[in-house]
Motif scaffolding. Structure first.
Motif, PDB file in Angstrom:
ATOM      1  N   GLN A   1      -5.449  -5.260  87.431  1.00 46.38           N
ATOM      2  CA  GLN A   1      -5.483  -5.512  85.988  1.00 46.38           C
ATOM      3  C   GLN A   1      -6.923  -5.606  85.489  1.00 46.38           C
ATOM      4  OE1 GLN A   1      -3.355  -9.078  84.970  1.00 46.38           O
ATOM      5  NE2 GLN A   1      -2.979  -8.401  82.886  1.00 46.38           N
ATOM      6  N   GLN A   2      -7.762  -6.331  86.211  1.00 45.57           N
ATOM      7  CA  GLN A   2      -9.157  -6.507  85.809  1.00 45.57           C
ATOM      8  C   GLN A   2      -9.901  -5.173  85.831  1.00 45.57           C
ATOM      9  OE1 GLN A   2     -10.157  -9.606  84.714  1.00 45.57           O
ATOM     10  NE2 GLN A   2     -11.839  -8.374  83.909  1.00 45.57           N
ATOM     11  N   GLY A   3      -9.719  -4.414  86.925  1.00 52.09           N
ATOM     12  CA  GLY A   3     -10.381  -3.119  87.057  1.00 52.09           C
ATOM     13  C   GLY A   3      -9.941  -2.143  85.983  1.00 52.09           C
ATOM     14  N   ARG A   4      -8.663  -2.178  85.659  1.00 49.73           N
ATOM     15  CA  ARG A   4      -8.119  -1.292  84.623  1.00 49.73           C
ATOM     16  C   ARG A   4      -8.711  -1.654  83.268  1.00 49.73           C
ATOM     17  NH1 ARG A   4      -4.132  -2.302  81.255  1.00 49.73           N
ATOM     18  NH2 ARG A   4      -3.295  -4.080  82.366  1.00 49.73           N
ATOM     19  N   GLN A   5      -8.773  -2.941  82.969  1.00 48.33           N
ATOM     20  CA  GLN A   5      -9.300  -3.373  81.674  1.00 48.33           C
ATOM     21  C   GLN A   5     -10.805  -3.113  81.566  1.00 48.33           C
ATOM     22  OE1 GLN A   5      -7.860  -7.415  81.637  1.00 48.33           O
ATOM     23  NE2 GLN A   5      -5.921  -6.839  80.671  1.00 48.33           N
ATOM     24  N   ASP A   6     -11.521  -3.260  82.692  1.00 45.50           N
ATOM     25  CA  ASP A   6     -12.965  -2.973  82.682  1.00 45.50           C
ATOM     26  C   ASP A   6     -13.233  -1.507  82.346  1.00 45.50           C
ATOM     27  OD1 ASP A   6     -13.442  -5.597  83.316  1.00 45.50           O
ATOM     28  OD2 ASP A   6     -13.880  -5.235  85.437  1.00 45.50           O
ATOM     29  N   LYS A   7     -12.334  -0.635  82.783  1.00 45.49           N
ATOM     30  CA  LYS A   7     -12.498   0.802  82.497  1.00 45.49           C
ATOM     31  C   LYS A   7     -11.915   1.162  81.130  1.00 45.49           C
ATOM     32  CE  LYS A   7     -13.339   2.712  86.876  1.00 45.49           C
ATOM     33  NZ  LYS A   7     -14.336   3.731  87.047  1.00 45.49           N
ATOM     34  N   GLY A   8     -11.293   0.182  80.449  1.00 45.36           N
ATOM     35  CA  GLY A   8     -10.727   0.436  79.119  1.00 45.36           C
ATOM     36  C   GLY A   8      -9.443   1.237  79.171  1.00 45.36           C
ATOM     37  N   LEU A   9      -8.673   1.089  80.245  1.00 46.37           N
ATOM     38  CA  LEU A   9      -7.429   1.839  80.401  1.00 46.37           C
ATOM     39  C   LEU A   9      -6.220   0.932  80.151  1.00 46.37           C
ATOM     40  CD1 LEU A   9      -8.234   3.644  83.782  1.00 46.37           C
ATOM     41  CD2 LEU A   9      -8.252   4.699  81.527  1.00 46.37           C
ATOM     42  N   THR A  10      -5.183   1.507  79.564  1.00 45.14           N
ATOM     43  CA  THR A  10      -3.916   0.782  79.463  1.00 45.14           C
ATOM     44  C   THR A  10      -3.134   1.083  80.743  1.00 45.14           C
ATOM     45  OG1 THR A  10      -2.766   2.638  78.446  1.00 45.14           O
ATOM     46  CG2 THR A  10      -3.857   1.089  76.950  1.00 45.14           C
ATOM     47  N   GLN A  11      -2.028   0.359  80.933  1.00 46.21           N
ATOM     48  CA  GLN A  11      -1.185   0.638  82.108  1.00 46.21           C
ATOM     49  C   GLN A  11      -0.710   2.088  82.071  1.00 46.21           C
ATOM     50  OE1 GLN A  11       1.981  -2.283  82.086  1.00 46.21           O
ATOM     51  NE2 GLN A  11       0.764  -3.745  83.273  1.00 46.21           N
ATOM     52  N   LYS A  12      -0.369   2.555  80.879  1.00 45.99           N
ATOM     53  CA  LYS A  12       0.120   3.930  80.734  1.00 45.99           C
ATOM     54  C   LYS A  12      -0.979   4.931  81.080  1.00 45.99           C
ATOM     55  CE  LYS A  12       2.494   6.998  77.554  1.00 45.99           C
ATOM     56  NZ  LYS A  12       2.961   7.232  76.202  1.00 45.99           N
ATOM     57  N   ASP A  13      -2.220   4.669  80.621  1.00 41.97           N
ATOM     58  CA  ASP A  13      -3.336   5.577  80.914  1.00 41.97           C
ATOM     59  C   ASP A  13      -3.591   5.660  82.416  1.00 41.97           C
ATOM     60  OD1 ASP A  13      -3.683   5.962  78.202  1.00 41.97           O
ATOM     61  OD2 ASP A  13      -5.257   4.431  78.032  1.00 41.97           O
ATOM     62  N   LEU A  14      -3.596   4.488  83.066  1.00 42.79           N
ATOM     63  CA  LEU A  14      -3.831   4.456  84.514  1.00 42.79           C
ATOM     64  C   LEU A  14      -2.718   5.194  85.252  1.00 42.79           C
ATOM     65  CD1 LEU A  14      -5.453   3.518  86.968  1.00 42.79           C
ATOM     66  CD2 LEU A  14      -4.236   1.336  86.861  1.00 42.79           C
ATOM     67  N   ALA A  15      -1.485   4.969  84.807  1.00 40.03           N
ATOM     68  CA  ALA A  15      -0.340   5.630  85.442  1.00 40.03           C
ATOM     69  C   ALA A  15      -0.454   7.149  85.304  1.00 40.03           C
ATOM     70  CB  ALA A  15       0.961   5.144  84.806  1.00 40.03           C
ATOM     71  N   THR A  16      -0.844   7.609  84.122  1.00 43.09           N
ATOM     72  CA  THR A  16      -1.001   9.048  83.890  1.00 43.09           C
ATOM     73  C   THR A  16      -2.113   9.604  84.773  1.00 43.09           C
ATOM     74  OG1 THR A  16      -0.377   8.645  81.599  1.00 43.09           O
ATOM     75  CG2 THR A  16      -1.317  10.786  82.097  1.00 43.09           C
ATOM     76  N   LYS A  17      -3.181   8.841  84.906  1.00 43.94           N
ATOM     77  CA  LYS A  17      -4.340   9.285  85.685  1.00 43.94           C
ATOM     78  C   LYS A  17      -3.992   9.468  87.180  1.00 43.94           C
ATOM     79  CE  LYS A  17      -9.242   8.176  86.001  1.00 43.94           C
ATOM     80  NZ  LYS A  17     -10.287   7.246  85.570  1.00 43.94           N
TER      81      LYS A  17
END
Length: 148
Positions: free
Chosen positions: A82-98
């Protein structure tokens, strides 16, 4: 035509008992009295709503299997994701797509409900740039090709 007798009736076929009548207690008893071979089997819980009856064996099985459960992703790992995702400015959906996964997978990993899968963990590690496995969880991922 003169020989035709209108009073006689010819029965071509006589219907036997229906399935329900053949299975009745009276029909079975009558067949046994006549000396016919009768096979009767009791179906377990037939015609009753007893699919989920707890028997002794079921209770015993439940006690045994309670100790056998799948390992879940530790909450610490979920917080790192969660922290790493937020630091990169990604939502859960963005990370999942990536990482080519469903958003629900990311949500499960972050909440600690997911069963760890090394493939998915590896993809998330590369996407957020943080280690999620091993002893240095949360440390930056060393960039570089794998040595074979």
């Amino acid at each position: 035509m003169a020989e035709s007798d209108w009073d006689t009736v010819t029965v071509l076929r006589k219907k036997g008992p229906t399935a329900a009548q053949a299975k009745s207690k009276q029909a079975v008893a009558a067949a046994q009295r006549r000396g016919e071979e009768v096979e009767t089997t009791k179906k377990w819980a037939a015609g009753q709503n007893k699919q989920h009856v707890v028997t002794k064996n079921t209770a015993k099985l439940d006690r045994e299997t309670e100790e056998l459960h799948h390992e879940r992703v530790p909450l610490e790992v979920g917080k790192v994701i969660q922290q790493g995702r937020q630091d990169k400015g990604l939502t859960q959906k963005d990370l999942a797509t990536k990482i080519n996964e469903k958003p629900q997978v990311i949500a499960d990993y972050e909440s600690g409900k997911a069963i760890p899968n090394n493939q998915v963990m590896g993809k998330i590690e590369r996407a957020i740039g943080l280690k999620l496995r091993g002893k240095d969880i949360g440390k930056p991922l060393e960039a570089g090709p794998k040595k074979k």
